[in-house]
Design a protein around this motif. Structure first.
Motif, PDB file in Angstrom:
ATOM      1  N   VAL A   1       0.863  -1.177   0.000  1.00 19.39           N
ATOM      2  CA  VAL A   1       0.000   0.000   0.000  1.00 19.39           C
ATOM      3  C   VAL A   1       0.892   1.217   0.000  1.00 19.39           C
ATOM      4  O   VAL A   1       1.676   1.432   0.920  1.00 19.39           O
ATOM      5  N   ASP A   2       0.805   1.963  -1.073  1.00 17.25           N
ATOM      6  CA  ASP A   2       1.718   3.067  -1.262  1.00 17.25           C
ATOM      7  C   ASP A   2       0.937   4.373  -1.376  1.00 17.25           C
ATOM      8  O   ASP A   2       0.321   4.642  -2.400  1.00 17.25           O
ATOM      9  N   PRO A   3       0.922   5.130  -0.323  1.00 13.34           N
ATOM     10  CA  PRO A   3       0.085   6.318  -0.328  1.00 13.34           C
ATOM     11  C   PRO A   3       0.659   7.440  -1.185  1.00 13.34           C
ATOM     12  O   PRO A   3      -0.056   8.325  -1.616  1.00 13.34           O
ATOM     13  N   SER A   4       1.950   7.393  -1.459  1.00 11.38           N
ATOM     14  CA  SER A   4       2.572   8.558  -2.077  1.00 11.38           C
ATOM     15  C   SER A   4       2.806   8.389  -3.567  1.00 11.38           C
ATOM     16  O   SER A   4       2.734   9.330  -4.336  1.00 11.38           O
ATOM     17  N   SER A   5       3.082   7.169  -3.969  1.00  8.60           N
ATOM     18  CA  SER A   5       3.571   7.002  -5.319  1.00  8.60           C
ATOM     19  C   SER A   5       2.463   6.794  -6.329  1.00  8.60           C
ATOM     20  O   SER A   5       1.547   6.011  -6.123  1.00  8.60           O
TER      21      SER A   5
ATOM     22  N   THR B   1      10.116 -13.219  -9.441  1.00  3.99           N
ATOM     23  CA  THR B   1       9.424 -13.083 -10.721  1.00  3.99           C
ATOM     24  C   THR B   1       9.403 -14.451 -11.412  1.00  3.99           C
ATOM     25  O   THR B   1      10.402 -15.157 -11.420  1.00  3.99           O
ATOM     26  N   GLY B   2       8.261 -14.822 -11.950  1.00  5.45           N
ATOM     27  CA  GLY B   2       8.184 -16.098 -12.653  1.00  5.45           C
ATOM     28  C   GLY B   2       7.799 -17.262 -11.753  1.00  5.45           C
ATOM     29  O   GLY B   2       7.573 -18.369 -12.233  1.00  5.45           O
ATOM     30  N   ASP B   3       7.731 -17.031 -10.464  1.00  2.14           N
ATOM     31  CA  ASP B   3       7.285 -18.071  -9.530  1.00  2.14           C
ATOM     32  C   ASP B   3       5.764 -17.979  -9.399  1.00  2.14           C
ATOM     33  O   ASP B   3       5.235 -16.975  -8.931  1.00  2.14           O
ATOM     34  N   ASP B   4       5.067 -19.035  -9.822  1.00  2.00           N
ATOM     35  CA  ASP B   4       3.602 -19.016  -9.805  1.00  2.00           C
ATOM     36  C   ASP B   4       3.009 -18.973  -8.405  1.00  2.00           C
ATOM     37  O   ASP B   4       1.848 -18.639  -8.226  1.00  2.00           O
ATOM     38  N   GLY B   5       3.811 -19.328  -7.430  1.00  2.00           N
ATOM     39  CA  GLY B   5       3.316 -19.313  -6.051  1.00  2.00           C
ATOM     40  C   GLY B   5       3.474 -17.965  -5.370  1.00  2.00           C
ATOM     41  O   GLY B   5       3.229 -17.828  -4.173  1.00  2.00           O
ATOM     42  N   VAL B   6       3.908 -16.962  -6.151  1.00  2.00           N
ATOM     43  CA  VAL B   6       4.095 -15.620  -5.574  1.00  2.00           C
ATOM     44  C   VAL B   6       3.324 -14.607  -6.405  1.00  2.00           C
ATOM     45  O   VAL B   6       3.414 -14.603  -7.635  1.00  2.00           O
ATOM     46  N   PHE B   7       2.565 -13.780  -5.751  1.00  2.00           N
ATOM     47  CA  PHE B   7       1.797 -12.748  -6.436  1.00  2.00           C
ATOM     48  C   PHE B   7       2.041 -11.419  -5.737  1.00  2.00           C
ATOM     49  O   PHE B   7       1.881 -11.314  -4.521  1.00  2.00           O
ATOM     50  N   ILE B   8       2.465 -10.419  -6.510  1.00  2.00           N
ATOM     51  CA  ILE B   8       2.790  -9.120  -5.898  1.00  2.00           C
ATOM     52  C   ILE B   8       1.972  -8.023  -6.560  1.00  2.00           C
ATOM     53  O   ILE B   8       1.860  -7.968  -7.776  1.00  2.00           O
ATOM     54  N   ARG B   9       1.408  -7.191  -5.775  1.00  2.00           N
ATOM     55  CA  ARG B   9       0.538  -6.147  -6.324  1.00  2.00           C
ATOM     56  C   ARG B   9       0.618  -4.916  -5.433  1.00  2.00           C
ATOM     57  O   ARG B   9       0.729  -5.032  -4.208  1.00  2.00           O
ATOM     58  N   SER B  10       0.566  -3.752  -6.033  1.00  2.00           N
ATOM     59  CA  SER B  10       0.519  -2.559  -5.191  1.00  2.00           C
ATOM     60  C   SER B  10      -0.850  -1.914  -5.288  1.00  2.00           C
ATOM     61  O   SER B  10      -1.517  -1.983  -6.317  1.00  2.00           O
TER      62      SER B  10
ATOM     63  N   SER C   1       2.225   2.294 -10.227  1.00  2.00           N
ATOM     64  CA  SER C   1       1.615   1.092  -9.700  1.00  2.00           C
ATOM     65  C   SER C   1       1.590   0.005 -10.762  1.00  2.00           C
ATOM     66  O   SER C   1       1.356   0.272 -11.927  1.00  2.00           O
ATOM     67  N   GLY C   2       1.867  -1.200 -10.357  1.00  2.00           N
ATOM     68  CA  GLY C   2       1.796  -2.329 -11.278  1.00  2.00           C
ATOM     69  C   GLY C   2       3.037  -2.506 -12.128  1.00  2.00           C
ATOM     70  O   GLY C   2       3.902  -1.649 -12.195  1.00  2.00           O
ATOM     71  N   GLY C   3       3.149  -3.674 -12.743  1.00  2.00           N
ATOM     72  CA  GLY C   3       4.200  -3.910 -13.720  1.00  2.00           C
ATOM     73  C   GLY C   3       5.579  -4.130 -13.144  1.00  2.00           C
ATOM     74  O   GLY C   3       5.759  -4.329 -11.954  1.00  2.00           O
TER      75      GLY C   3
ATOM     76  N   LEU D   1       1.223  -7.658   3.870  1.00  2.00           N
ATOM     77  CA  LEU D   1       0.732  -6.309   3.601  1.00  2.00           C
ATOM     78  C   LEU D   1       1.840  -5.337   3.969  1.00  2.00           C
ATOM     79  O   LEU D   1       2.220  -5.243   5.139  1.00  2.00           O
ATOM     80  N   GLU D   2       2.415  -4.644   2.986  1.00  2.00           N
ATOM     81  CA  GLU D   2       3.445  -3.646   3.314  1.00  2.00           C
ATOM     82  C   GLU D   2       2.803  -2.266   3.346  1.00  2.00           C
ATOM     83  O   GLU D   2       2.207  -1.832   2.376  1.00  2.00           O
ATOM     84  N   THR D   3       2.924  -1.580   4.448  1.00  2.00           N
ATOM     85  CA  THR D   3       2.407  -0.206   4.515  1.00  2.00           C
ATOM     86  C   THR D   3       3.481   0.735   5.021  1.00  2.00           C
ATOM     87  O   THR D   3       4.320   0.378   5.841  1.00  2.00           O
ATOM     88  N   VAL D   4       3.435   1.951   4.524  1.00  2.00           N
ATOM     89  CA  VAL D   4       4.354   2.977   4.983  1.00  2.00           C
ATOM     90  C   VAL D   4       3.500   4.223   5.229  1.00  2.00           C
ATOM     91  O   VAL D   4       2.427   4.359   4.676  1.00  2.00           O
ATOM     92  N   GLY D   5       3.974   5.081   6.110  1.00  2.00           N
ATOM     93  CA  GLY D   5       3.220   6.304   6.346  1.00  2.00           C
ATOM     94  C   GLY D   5       2.307   6.183   7.546  1.00  2.00           C
ATOM     95  O   GLY D   5       2.110   5.103   8.088  1.00  2.00           O
ATOM     96  N   THR D   6       1.777   7.320   7.948  1.00  2.00           N
ATOM     97  CA  THR D   6       0.960   7.321   9.162  1.00  2.00           C
ATOM     98  C   THR D   6      -0.399   7.973   8.922  1.00  2.00           C
ATOM     99  O   THR D   6      -1.058   8.393   9.838  1.00  2.00           O
ATOM    100  N   GLY D   7      -0.808   8.058   7.674  1.00  2.00           N
ATOM    101  CA  GLY D   7      -2.142   8.598   7.380  1.00  2.00           C
ATOM    102  C   GLY D   7      -3.210   7.656   7.920  1.00  2.00           C
ATOM    103  O   GLY D   7      -2.916   6.504   8.243  1.00  2.00           O
ATOM    104  N   GLN D   8      -4.426   8.156   7.996  1.00  2.00           N
ATOM    105  CA  GLN D   8      -5.507   7.367   8.574  1.00  2.00           C
ATOM    106  C   GLN D   8      -5.721   6.055   7.830  1.00  2.00           C
ATOM    107  O   GLN D   8      -5.912   5.007   8.438  1.00  2.00           O
ATOM    108  N   SER D   9      -5.638   6.093   6.500  1.00  2.00           N
ATOM    109  CA  SER D   9      -5.905   4.857   5.765  1.00  2.00           C
ATOM    110  C   SER D   9      -4.841   3.802   6.057  1.00  2.00           C
ATOM    111  O   SER D   9      -5.147   2.628   6.190  1.00  2.00           O
TER     112      SER D   9
END
Ligand SMILES: Nc1nc2c(ncn2[C@@H]2O[C@H](COP(=O)(O)OP(=O)(O)OP(=O)(O)O)[C@@H](O)[C@H]2O)c(=O)[nH]1
Ligand SMILES: [Mg+2]
Length: 315
Positions: free
Chosen positions: A87-91, A109-118, A94-96, A149-157
Protein backbone atom coordinates in the motif's frame (compact mmCIF):
# COMPACT_ATOMS: atom_id res chain seq x y z
CA UNK A 1 -31.52 -13.62 -15.70
CA UNK A 2 -29.34 -11.15 -13.91
CA UNK A 3 -26.11 -10.95 -15.88
CA UNK A 4 -24.58 -8.72 -13.27
CA UNK A 5 -24.67 -11.60 -10.82
CA UNK A 6 -23.43 -14.12 -13.34
CA UNK A 7 -20.16 -12.55 -14.34
CA UNK A 8 -18.33 -12.75 -11.04
CA UNK A 9 -19.06 -16.50 -10.75
CA UNK A 10 -17.05 -17.15 -13.89
CA UNK A 11 -14.26 -15.02 -12.53
CA UNK A 12 -14.27 -16.91 -9.22
CA UNK A 13 -13.93 -20.29 -10.95
CA UNK A 14 -10.97 -19.02 -12.95
CA UNK A 15 -9.21 -17.37 -10.05
CA UNK A 16 -9.69 -20.41 -7.85
CA UNK A 17 -8.16 -22.51 -10.62
CA UNK A 18 -5.03 -20.37 -10.29
CA UNK A 19 -5.60 -18.11 -13.30
CA UNK A 20 -3.47 -15.06 -12.53
CA UNK A 21 -5.22 -12.87 -15.09
CA UNK A 22 -8.55 -13.61 -13.44
CA UNK A 23 -6.97 -12.81 -10.10
CA UNK A 24 -5.71 -9.48 -11.43
CA UNK A 25 -9.09 -8.67 -12.92
CA UNK A 26 -10.92 -9.56 -9.72
CA UNK A 27 -8.59 -7.29 -7.75
CA UNK A 28 -9.12 -4.42 -10.16
CA UNK A 29 -12.87 -4.95 -9.81
CA UNK A 30 -12.60 -4.87 -6.02
CA UNK A 31 -10.52 -1.71 -6.19
CA UNK A 32 -13.08 -0.03 -8.43
CA UNK A 33 -15.96 -0.91 -6.12
CA UNK A 34 -19.62 -0.80 -7.12
CA UNK A 35 -22.31 -3.45 -7.57
CA UNK A 36 -20.25 -6.06 -9.37
CA UNK A 37 -17.52 -5.79 -6.76
CA UNK A 38 -20.09 -6.28 -4.01
CA UNK A 39 -21.49 -9.35 -5.77
CA UNK A 40 -18.02 -10.78 -6.18
CA UNK A 41 -17.34 -10.13 -2.49
CA UNK A 42 -20.48 -12.01 -1.45
CA UNK A 43 -19.85 -14.94 -3.76
CA UNK A 44 -16.23 -15.31 -2.84
CA UNK A 45 -16.74 -15.32 0.86
CA UNK A 46 -17.43 -19.02 1.25
CA UNK A 47 -14.06 -19.76 -0.35
CA UNK A 48 -12.10 -17.69 2.16
CA UNK A 49 -10.75 -18.23 5.66
CA UNK A 50 -7.45 -19.99 5.04
CA UNK A 51 -5.10 -17.08 4.71
CA UNK A 52 -2.87 -15.56 7.33
CA UNK A 53 -2.38 -11.81 6.94
CA UNK A 54 1.01 -10.51 8.03
CA UNK A 55 1.32 -6.73 8.22
CA UNK A 56 4.80 -5.27 7.76
CA UNK A 57 5.04 -1.61 8.56
CA UNK A 58 7.66 0.96 9.43
CA UNK A 59 9.27 4.17 8.27
CA UNK A 60 10.42 4.72 4.69
CA UNK A 61 13.64 2.95 3.82
CA UNK A 62 13.72 0.73 6.92
CA UNK A 63 14.06 -2.28 4.63
CA UNK A 64 10.48 -3.56 4.66
CA UNK A 65 10.46 -4.66 1.02
CA UNK A 66 13.89 -6.28 1.26
CA UNK A 67 12.73 -8.12 4.36
CA UNK A 68 9.52 -9.23 2.63
CA UNK A 69 11.60 -10.49 -0.28
CA UNK A 70 13.55 -12.66 2.16
CA UNK A 71 10.36 -13.75 3.94
CA UNK A 72 8.85 -14.84 0.63
CA UNK A 73 11.87 -17.10 0.14
CA UNK A 74 11.48 -18.65 3.58
CA UNK A 75 7.73 -19.16 3.14
CA UNK A 76 8.17 -20.67 -0.34
CA UNK A 77 10.68 -23.10 1.13
CA UNK A 78 7.85 -24.25 3.42
CA UNK A 79 5.61 -24.81 0.38
CA UNK A 80 3.39 -21.81 1.04
CA UNK A 81 1.91 -19.58 -1.64
CA UNK A 82 2.58 -15.94 -0.89
CA UNK A 83 0.82 -12.77 -2.00
CA UNK A 84 2.19 -9.32 -1.25
CA UNK A 85 0.07 -6.18 -1.22
CA UNK A 86 2.04 -2.99 -1.02
CA UNK A 87 0.00 0.00 0.00
CA UNK A 88 1.72 3.07 -1.26
CA UNK A 89 0.09 6.32 -0.33
CA UNK A 90 2.57 8.56 -2.08
CA UNK A 91 3.57 7.00 -5.32
CA UNK A 92 1.56 7.30 -8.50
CA UNK A 93 3.45 4.34 -9.97
CA UNK A 94 1.62 1.09 -9.70
CA UNK A 95 1.80 -2.33 -11.28
CA UNK A 96 4.20 -3.91 -13.72
CA UNK A 97 7.92 -4.41 -13.67
CA UNK A 98 8.67 -1.08 -12.02
CA UNK A 99 6.71 -2.26 -9.02
CA UNK A 100 8.66 -5.49 -8.65
CA UNK A 101 11.85 -3.49 -8.92
CA UNK A 102 10.83 -0.92 -6.42
CA UNK A 103 9.65 -3.60 -4.04
CA UNK A 104 12.95 -5.45 -4.31
CA UNK A 105 11.10 -8.68 -4.84
CA UNK A 106 12.35 -9.41 -8.34
CA UNK A 107 13.92 -12.65 -7.12
CA UNK A 108 10.45 -14.16 -7.25
CA UNK A 109 9.42 -13.08 -10.72
CA UNK A 110 8.18 -16.10 -12.65
CA UNK A 111 7.28 -18.07 -9.53
CA UNK A 112 3.60 -19.02 -9.81
CA UNK A 113 3.32 -19.31 -6.05
CA UNK A 114 4.10 -15.62 -5.57
CA UNK A 115 1.80 -12.75 -6.44
CA UNK A 116 2.79 -9.12 -5.90
CA UNK A 117 0.54 -6.15 -6.32
CA UNK A 118 0.52 -2.56 -5.19
CA UNK A 119 -2.54 -0.63 -4.16
CA UNK A 120 -2.14 3.10 -4.64
CA UNK A 121 -4.06 5.26 -2.24
CA UNK A 122 -4.60 7.83 -4.94
CA UNK A 123 -8.16 8.13 -6.12
CA UNK A 124 -9.58 5.97 -3.40
CA UNK A 125 -10.72 8.77 -1.14
CA UNK A 126 -11.28 6.74 1.97
CA UNK A 127 -12.29 3.58 0.19
CA UNK A 128 -8.82 2.10 0.29
CA UNK A 129 -9.29 0.30 3.57
CA UNK A 130 -12.49 -1.34 2.39
CA UNK A 131 -10.87 -2.42 -0.85
CA UNK A 132 -7.92 -3.93 1.02
CA UNK A 133 -10.36 -6.19 2.86
CA UNK A 134 -11.94 -7.21 -0.45
CA UNK A 135 -8.58 -7.84 -2.10
CA UNK A 136 -7.47 -10.01 0.82
CA UNK A 137 -10.56 -12.17 0.38
CA UNK A 138 -9.78 -12.52 -3.33
CA UNK A 139 -6.19 -13.58 -2.67
CA UNK A 140 -7.39 -15.94 0.04
CA UNK A 141 -9.87 -17.58 -2.36
CA UNK A 142 -7.14 -17.66 -4.99
CA UNK A 143 -5.13 -20.03 -2.79
CA UNK A 144 -2.58 -17.71 -1.22
CA UNK A 145 -2.13 -18.96 2.32
CA UNK A 146 0.21 -16.14 3.29
CA UNK A 147 -0.70 -12.56 2.54
CA UNK A 148 1.86 -9.91 3.36
CA UNK A 149 0.73 -6.31 3.60
CA UNK A 150 3.45 -3.65 3.31
CA UNK A 151 2.41 -0.21 4.51
CA UNK A 152 4.35 2.98 4.98
CA UNK A 153 3.22 6.30 6.35
CA UNK A 154 0.96 7.32 9.16
CA UNK A 155 -2.14 8.60 7.38
CA UNK A 156 -5.51 7.37 8.57
CA UNK A 157 -5.90 4.86 5.76
CA UNK A 158 -2.55 3.24 6.53
CA UNK A 159 -3.42 3.07 10.21
CA UNK A 160 -6.67 1.34 9.34
CA UNK A 161 -4.99 -1.01 6.94
CA UNK A 162 -2.61 -2.13 9.64
CA UNK A 163 -5.67 -3.18 11.60
CA UNK A 164 -6.52 -5.64 8.85
CA UNK A 165 -3.46 -7.79 9.55
CA UNK A 166 -3.65 -10.78 11.88
CA UNK A 167 -0.04 -10.16 12.91
CA UNK A 168 1.74 -6.82 12.88
CA UNK A 169 5.47 -6.56 12.40
CA UNK A 170 7.07 -3.15 12.85
CA UNK A 171 10.45 -2.67 11.18
CA UNK A 172 12.93 -0.09 12.39
CA UNK A 173 16.67 0.44 12.06
CA UNK A 174 19.69 0.93 14.36
CA UNK A 175 19.93 4.39 15.83
CA UNK A 176 16.20 4.85 15.82
CA UNK A 177 16.14 3.66 19.40
CA UNK A 178 17.55 6.99 20.55
CA UNK A 179 14.68 9.18 19.62
CA UNK A 180 12.17 6.56 18.43
CA UNK A 181 10.60 9.20 16.20
CA UNK A 182 8.71 6.96 13.87
CA UNK A 183 7.84 4.48 16.55
CA UNK A 184 6.25 7.18 18.63
CA UNK A 185 3.74 7.74 15.86
CA UNK A 186 1.59 4.90 17.08
CA UNK A 187 3.70 2.17 15.53
CA UNK A 188 5.09 0.91 18.78
CA UNK A 189 1.63 0.35 20.23
CA UNK A 190 0.44 -1.92 17.48
CA UNK A 191 3.52 -4.14 17.15
CA UNK A 192 3.27 -7.85 17.86
CA UNK A 193 6.85 -8.21 16.69
CA UNK A 194 9.48 -5.46 16.54
CA UNK A 195 12.29 -5.95 14.08
CA UNK A 196 15.56 -4.04 14.14
CA UNK A 197 16.63 -4.44 10.52
CA UNK A 198 20.05 -3.50 9.10
CA UNK A 199 21.64 -5.38 11.98
CA UNK A 200 24.87 -5.27 9.98
CA UNK A 201 25.08 -1.58 10.89
CA UNK A 202 26.36 -0.17 14.18
CA UNK A 203 24.05 0.19 17.13
CA UNK A 204 21.61 -2.66 16.45
CA UNK A 205 22.09 -4.26 19.87
CA UNK A 206 21.67 -0.92 21.59
CA UNK A 207 18.42 -0.32 19.70
CA UNK A 208 17.17 -3.78 20.69
CA UNK A 209 17.90 -3.02 24.35
CA UNK A 210 16.22 0.36 24.07
CA UNK A 211 13.09 -1.15 22.55
CA UNK A 212 12.99 -3.87 25.19
CA UNK A 213 13.18 -1.34 27.98
CA UNK A 214 10.39 0.67 26.37
CA UNK A 215 8.28 -2.48 26.17
CA UNK A 216 8.95 -3.21 29.83
CA UNK A 217 7.55 0.22 30.68
CA UNK A 218 4.22 -0.70 29.20
CA UNK A 219 3.52 -2.83 32.24
CA UNK A 220 2.30 -6.39 32.74
CA UNK A 221 -1.10 -5.87 31.10
CA UNK A 222 0.36 -5.82 27.63
CA UNK A 223 1.29 -8.98 25.80
CA UNK A 224 5.01 -8.47 25.36
CA UNK A 225 6.05 -7.95 21.74
CA UNK A 226 9.04 -9.95 20.56
CA UNK A 227 12.13 -7.95 19.54
CA UNK A 228 14.33 -9.42 16.82
CA UNK A 229 17.32 -8.41 14.69
CA UNK A 230 17.48 -8.99 10.94
CA UNK A 231 19.81 -8.24 8.06
CA UNK A 232 17.32 -8.36 5.22
CA UNK A 233 19.94 -8.01 2.50
CA UNK A 234 21.37 -11.47 3.30
CA UNK A 235 18.23 -12.96 4.89
CA UNK A 236 19.97 -12.93 8.28
CA UNK A 237 17.51 -13.53 11.11
CA UNK A 238 14.64 -14.19 8.70
CA UNK A 239 14.09 -17.79 9.85
CA UNK A 240 13.88 -16.50 13.42
CA UNK A 241 11.39 -13.85 12.31
CA UNK A 242 9.26 -16.50 10.63
CA UNK A 243 9.41 -18.62 13.79
CA UNK A 244 8.25 -15.62 15.84
CA UNK A 245 5.41 -15.01 13.38
CA UNK A 246 4.41 -18.68 13.69
CA UNK A 247 4.53 -18.50 17.48
CA UNK A 248 2.33 -15.46 17.43
CA UNK A 249 -0.03 -17.20 15.00
CA UNK A 250 -0.79 -19.75 17.70
CA UNK A 251 -2.38 -16.98 19.74
CA UNK A 252 -4.69 -15.98 16.88
CA UNK A 253 -8.21 -17.35 16.86
CA UNK A 254 -8.17 -20.48 14.64
CA UNK A 255 -11.81 -20.06 13.62
CA UNK A 256 -11.82 -18.16 10.29
CA UNK A 257 -15.23 -16.60 10.92
CA UNK A 258 -14.08 -15.33 14.28
CA UNK A 259 -10.86 -14.03 12.75
CA UNK A 260 -12.86 -12.14 10.17
CA UNK A 261 -15.09 -10.76 12.90
CA UNK A 262 -12.01 -9.61 14.84
CA UNK A 263 -10.75 -7.87 11.71
CA UNK A 264 -14.09 -6.19 11.11
CA UNK A 265 -14.21 -4.99 14.71
CA UNK A 266 -10.70 -3.54 14.51
CA UNK A 267 -11.64 -1.84 11.25
CA UNK A 268 -14.81 -0.40 12.77
CA UNK A 269 -13.05 0.70 15.94
CA UNK A 270 -10.46 2.51 13.92
CA UNK A 271 -12.88 4.22 11.57
CA UNK A 272 -15.42 5.07 14.27
CA UNK A 273 -12.62 6.51 16.40
CA UNK A 274 -11.51 8.72 13.51
CA UNK A 275 -15.07 9.88 12.81
CA UNK A 276 -15.69 10.66 16.46
CA UNK A 277 -12.49 12.68 16.62
CA UNK A 278 -13.43 14.65 13.52
CA UNK A 279 -16.86 15.30 14.89
CA UNK A 280 -15.63 16.46 18.28
CA UNK A 281 -13.10 18.82 16.77
CA UNK A 282 -15.34 20.27 14.05
CA UNK A 283 -18.79 20.58 15.51
CA UNK A 284 -20.03 22.68 18.34
CA UNK A 285 -23.06 22.05 20.44
CA UNK A 286 -24.33 22.87 23.91
CA UNK A 287 -24.04 19.38 25.32
CA UNK A 288 -20.47 19.03 24.14
CA UNK A 289 -19.60 22.41 25.58
CA UNK A 290 -21.17 21.42 28.90
CA UNK A 291 -18.96 18.32 28.98
CA UNK A 292 -15.89 20.46 28.25
CA UNK A 293 -16.88 22.95 30.98
CA UNK A 294 -17.25 20.18 33.57
CA UNK A 295 -13.86 18.75 32.65
CA UNK A 296 -12.14 22.17 32.74
CA UNK A 297 -13.65 22.94 36.12
CA UNK A 298 -12.46 19.58 37.45
CA UNK A 299 -15.99 18.41 38.22
CA UNK A 300 -15.56 15.34 36.02
CA UNK A 301 -12.47 13.29 35.32
CA UNK A 302 -11.15 12.89 31.78
CA UNK A 303 -12.32 9.27 31.84
CA UNK A 304 -15.85 10.28 32.90
CA UNK A 305 -15.99 13.08 30.35
CA UNK A 306 -14.87 10.79 27.54
CA UNK A 307 -17.66 8.39 28.50
CA UNK A 308 -20.10 11.31 28.50
CA UNK A 309 -18.98 12.15 24.98
CA UNK A 310 -19.73 8.60 23.84
CA UNK A 311 -23.29 8.89 25.13
CA UNK A 312 -24.03 12.03 23.09
CA UNK A 313 -26.36 11.70 20.14
CA UNK A 314 -24.64 12.28 16.81
CA UNK A 315 -26.47 13.50 13.75
N1 LIG B 1 22.87 -2.46 5.17
C1 LIG B 1 21.65 -2.89 5.00
N2 LIG B 1 20.84 -2.30 4.09
C2 LIG B 1 19.60 -2.78 3.95
C3 LIG B 1 19.10 -3.84 4.73
N3 LIG B 1 17.81 -4.06 4.37
C4 LIG B 1 17.52 -3.17 3.41
N4 LIG B 1 18.60 -2.40 3.15
C5 LIG B 1 18.68 -1.31 2.15
O1 LIG B 1 17.86 -0.25 2.55
C6 LIG B 1 17.30 0.39 1.40
C7 LIG B 1 15.79 0.46 1.54
O2 LIG B 1 15.27 -0.85 1.49
P1 LIG B 1 13.75 -1.14 1.15
O3 LIG B 1 13.57 -2.60 1.31
O4 LIG B 1 13.35 -0.55 -0.15
O5 LIG B 1 13.03 -0.35 2.32
P2 LIG B 1 11.47 -0.07 2.51
O6 LIG B 1 11.25 0.04 3.97
O7 LIG B 1 10.66 -1.07 1.78
O8 LIG B 1 11.33 1.34 1.81
P3 LIG B 1 9.99 2.08 1.35
O9 LIG B 1 9.08 1.06 0.73
O10 LIG B 1 10.47 3.10 0.39
O11 LIG B 1 9.42 2.68 2.58
C8 LIG B 1 17.77 -0.40 0.21
O12 LIG B 1 18.88 0.24 -0.34
C9 LIG B 1 18.14 -1.74 0.80
O13 LIG B 1 19.12 -2.42 0.06
C10 LIG B 1 19.98 -4.45 5.68
O14 LIG B 1 19.62 -5.39 6.40
N5 LIG B 1 21.22 -3.93 5.78
MG1 LIG C 1 9.14 -0.80 0.29
Amino acid sequence: MNTRDDKPVVLIDALMAGDRRALGRAITLAETGGDRAATLGRQIRKHTGNARVIGITGPPGAGKSTLINALIGALRACGQNVAVLAVDPSSPISGGAILGDRLRMTAHTGDDGVFIRSLAARGHLGGLTASVHAVIDILDAGGYQQIILETVGTGQSEVEIREVADIRVVVCTPGMGDDIQAIKAGLFEIADILVVNKADQDGADQTVRHLESMLALRGPDHVRAAVLKTTATNAGGVDELLAAIDRHSNTINPDPDQRRRDRTRRLLASRAGALLREHLLRHDNDKLNAICDALERGERTLEDSANDVLKLKYP
